[in-house]
Design a protein around this motif. Structure first.
Motif, PDB file in Angstrom:
ATOM      1  N   ALA A   1       0.832  -0.620   0.135  1.00 39.65           N
ATOM      2  CA  ALA A   1       0.141   0.161  -0.272  1.00 39.65           C
ATOM      3  C   ALA A   1       0.842   1.336  -0.090  1.00 39.65           C
ATOM      4  CB  ALA A   1      -0.847   0.101   1.224  1.00 39.65           C
ATOM      5  N   GLU A   2       2.314   1.121   0.774  1.00 37.53           N
ATOM      6  CA  GLU A   2       2.805   2.115   0.710  1.00 37.53           C
ATOM      7  C   GLU A   2       3.307   3.093  -1.037  1.00 37.53           C
ATOM      8  OE1 GLU A   2       3.212  -0.318   2.722  1.00 37.53           O
ATOM      9  OE2 GLU A   2       3.000   0.820   5.030  1.00 37.53           O
ATOM     10  N   GLU A   3       3.833   1.468  -1.243  1.00 39.56           N
ATOM     11  CA  GLU A   3       4.248   2.315  -2.691  1.00 39.56           C
ATOM     12  C   GLU A   3       3.381   2.375  -3.821  1.00 39.56           C
ATOM     13  OE1 GLU A   3       4.697  -1.009  -0.923  1.00 39.56           O
ATOM     14  OE2 GLU A   3       7.086  -0.950  -0.498  1.00 39.56           O
ATOM     15  N   LEU A   4       2.044   1.264  -3.720  1.00 45.22           N
ATOM     16  CA  LEU A   4       0.741   2.414  -4.035  1.00 45.22           C
ATOM     17  C   LEU A   4       0.637   3.893  -4.017  1.00 45.22           C
ATOM     18  CD1 LEU A   4      -0.847  -0.878  -4.532  1.00 45.22           C
ATOM     19  CD2 LEU A   4      -0.135   0.251  -6.295  1.00 45.22           C
TER      20      LEU A   4
ATOM     21  N   GLU B   1       2.912  -0.488 -15.692  1.00 45.05           N
ATOM     22  CA  GLU B   1       2.319  -1.166 -16.673  1.00 45.05           C
ATOM     23  C   GLU B   1       1.948  -2.588 -16.777  1.00 45.05           C
ATOM     24  OE1 GLU B   1       5.419  -1.453 -20.788  1.00 45.05           O
ATOM     25  OE2 GLU B   1       5.932  -2.583 -19.430  1.00 45.05           O
ATOM     26  N   GLU B   2       2.312  -3.430 -15.790  1.00 40.03           N
ATOM     27  CA  GLU B   2       2.178  -4.508 -15.824  1.00 40.03           C
ATOM     28  C   GLU B   2       0.736  -3.920 -15.559  1.00 40.03           C
ATOM     29  OE1 GLU B   2       2.978  -7.448 -16.281  1.00 40.03           O
ATOM     30  OE2 GLU B   2       4.388  -6.126 -17.234  1.00 40.03           O
ATOM     31  N   LEU B   3       0.118  -3.559 -14.500  1.00 38.48           N
ATOM     32  CA  LEU B   3      -1.933  -3.591 -14.806  1.00 38.48           C
ATOM     33  C   LEU B   3      -2.426  -3.144 -15.301  1.00 38.48           C
ATOM     34  CD1 LEU B   3      -1.662  -1.742 -10.460  1.00 38.48           C
ATOM     35  CD2 LEU B   3      -1.874  -4.838 -11.552  1.00 38.48           C
TER      36      LEU B   3
ATOM     37  N   GLU C   1      -5.236   5.852 -14.017  1.00 37.85           N
ATOM     38  CA  GLU C   1      -4.731   6.759 -13.853  1.00 37.85           C
ATOM     39  C   GLU C   1      -3.211   6.145 -13.436  1.00 37.85           C
ATOM     40  OE1 GLU C   1      -6.323   5.689  -9.604  1.00 37.85           O
ATOM     41  OE2 GLU C   1      -8.081   7.754  -9.483  1.00 37.85           O
ATOM     42  N   LEU C   2      -3.415   5.206 -14.028  1.00 38.76           N
ATOM     43  CA  LEU C   2      -2.180   4.262 -14.172  1.00 38.76           C
ATOM     44  C   LEU C   2      -1.534   4.438 -15.711  1.00 38.76           C
ATOM     45  CD1 LEU C   2      -2.947   0.337 -13.317  1.00 38.76           C
ATOM     46  CD2 LEU C   2      -1.576   1.772 -12.037  1.00 38.76           C
TER      47      LEU C   2
ATOM     48  N   ALA D   1      -1.384   7.834 -15.880  1.00 37.90           N
ATOM     49  CA  ALA D   1      -0.269   9.003 -15.640  1.00 37.90           C
ATOM     50  C   ALA D   1       0.735   9.237 -15.155  1.00 37.90           C
ATOM     51  CB  ALA D   1      -1.525  10.068 -14.847  1.00 37.90           C
ATOM     52  N   VAL D   2       1.002   7.721 -14.351  1.00 39.89           N
ATOM     53  CA  VAL D   2       1.780   7.644 -14.127  1.00 39.89           C
ATOM     54  C   VAL D   2       3.102   6.946 -14.631  1.00 39.89           C
ATOM     55  CG1 VAL D   2       3.006   6.145 -11.767  1.00 39.89           C
ATOM     56  CG2 VAL D   2       0.588   7.153 -11.391  1.00 39.89           C
ATOM     57  N   GLN D   3       2.921   6.198 -15.335  1.00 44.47           N
ATOM     58  CA  GLN D   3       3.502   5.515 -16.837  1.00 44.47           C
ATOM     59  C   GLN D   3       4.046   6.580 -17.040  1.00 44.47           C
ATOM     60  OE1 GLN D   3       1.883   2.321 -19.016  1.00 44.47           O
ATOM     61  NE2 GLN D   3       3.132   1.518 -19.778  1.00 44.47           N
ATOM     62  N   THR D   4       3.082   7.428 -17.789  1.00 43.16           N
ATOM     63  CA  THR D   4       3.829   8.384 -18.249  1.00 43.16           C
ATOM     64  C   THR D   4       4.771   9.318 -18.123  1.00 43.16           C
ATOM     65  OG1 THR D   4       1.547   9.148 -19.584  1.00 43.16           O
ATOM     66  CG2 THR D   4       3.249  10.612 -19.909  1.00 43.16           C
TER      67      THR D   4
END
Length: 396
Positions: free
Chosen positions: A107-110, A146-148, A193-194, A196-199
């Motif tokens: 959870a911390e990493e997410l 990317e994996e999710l 959301e994922l 945006a992080v991947q970008t």
């Protein structure tokens, strides 16, 4: 916006280097945010200002933030229960109250990834410094978006959403309930959301600084982390050799440690010649605390325009029988031949390098080819592709 990701083995001083990097940039006039996922406030102890779930001003131009994973986890799960009311009622499930929820591992990493995205979208900063977990864990975290997204596309293909209007009819015909609309809406929101992080992670302006103490353990970690980061096309711009002892000492016990450090430093310079620069950071004799100590570490500045990581495809003549072939060049410094494995799956290539694995999309030209071999030369994986006569246009 420039992003610097900082990782290294546990206890190597990652948080200290992250704080010092951020403070140096802020004192040079750059609006800077430093993020950390540590449960304990090591970042605050280093900066001399307590940090927590809300961003705080640690110095002029410097904001420090240690997101609260528990708060985000509770909010997400409670919201999920609200959206899944009909399914939970059908199953006879009892609801969980926010007060009884504790964060699960990861959870911390997410929370860190979400905060990274929010910081970039806010456009309030020019530089983002992220204190990541230790090397292998950091590589897994950086590959998570990317994996999710890949899992979501496989489990809930976007094209199936076109049948939303028919879902009730199909459900009655099949006699079983079909996935509700909220499920597709949730998947689409997560994907957004994922993405945006991947970008942020894939931007040219995002680089990594590896921190390690020179020595056998540090050398092993640096090689392992470098391979994993390279597999995700993340560039290491600086290798920080932390807590370097004075080159000369009259203490017989310390002289052995000094010799060990010098040997490791020489091997790092040889191994990464032409790659990331090696920057020595002297041991201060105590753990750095406060602005003066962090400034004394004398870290390198921030390159405003880092070079991109290229995975080029080149065309070459075939070895025998004329014709041609294509070679895909994947830089993997530190990779070992016996630890590499490749599997072609449709338009994807599964690349395994040691403990790391990544599934990558083939460039469009290579999708019409067959894998014809691979080799590892000078830290670069070179994969040969031969045009498939059945798929390649005649005369091309």
């Amino acid at each position: 916006m420039r992003t610097i990701l900082i990782t290294g083995p546990g206890g190597a001083g990652r948080t200290t280097i992250a704080a010092a990097t951020a403070l140096k940039a802020a004192r040079e006039g750059t609006r800077t945010l430093v993020l950390s996922a540590d449960r304990t406030d090591t970042l605050g102890a280093t900066l001399g200002v307590p940090t927590g779930a809300r961003p705080v001003e640690a110095a002029t131009g410097l904001t420090a933030w240690r997101p609260d994973a528990a708060e985000g986890f509770r909010e997400d799960l409670v919201a999920f229960q609200e959206r899944a009311t009909s399914v939970l009622d059908l199953l006879g499930a009892s609801r969980l109250d926010a007060e009884e929820l504790t964060p699960l591992p990861g959870a911390e990493e997410l929370a860190l990834l979400r905060s990274l995205r929010d910081a970039v979208l806010s456009e309030a900063y020019d530089l983002l410094v992220v204190d990541l977990p230790p090397g292998p864990q950091a590589v897994a975290l950086l590959g998570l978006p990317e994996e999710l997204r890949r899992y979501l596309r496989r489990l809930l293909p976007p094209e199936r959403q076109a049948a939303r209007a028919l879902r009730p009819v199909l459900g009655r015909l099949a006699g079983v309930p079909l996935p509700a609309e909220w499920l597709y809406d949730t998947a689409a929101r997560w994907d957004s959301e994922l993405a945006a992080v991947q970008t942020v992670l894939e931007q040219r302006s995002t680089t990594v600084r590896l921190v390690a103490e020179p020595g056998p353990n540090g050398t092993d970690h640096v090689r392992t982390a470098t391979v994993g980061l390279a597999l995700h096309r993340l560039r290491v711009d600086v290798l920080v050799a932390n807590r370097v002892l004075p080159h000369t000492t009259h203490d017989a016990w310390l002289s052995g440690l000094v010799a060990q450090q010098r040997k490791a430093l020489e091997s790092w310079r040889d191994a990464y010649d032409g790659g990331p620069g090696v920057r020595e950071v002297a041991h201060l004799g105590s753990d750095p605390r406060g602005g003066d100590d962090l400034t004394a570490l004398d870290l390198p500045g921030v390159d405003p325009d880092p070079a991109p990581v290229e995975w080029p495809v080149t065309e070459q003549p075939a070895d025998e029988g004329g014709g041609r072939c294509f070679v895909w060049h994947l830089p993997l410094p530190g990779a070992v031949r016996d630890e590499l494995d490749l599997i072609r799956r449709g338009d994807e290539l599964v690349v395994t390098a040691g403990q790391f694995r990544r599934i990558v999309q083939l460039p469009s030209a290579l999708r019409r080819c067959t894998v014809d071999g691979a080799s590892l030369r000078e830290g670069e994986l070179r994969i040969r592709f031969a045009p498939d006569p059945e798929l390649w246009p005649a005369g091309r």
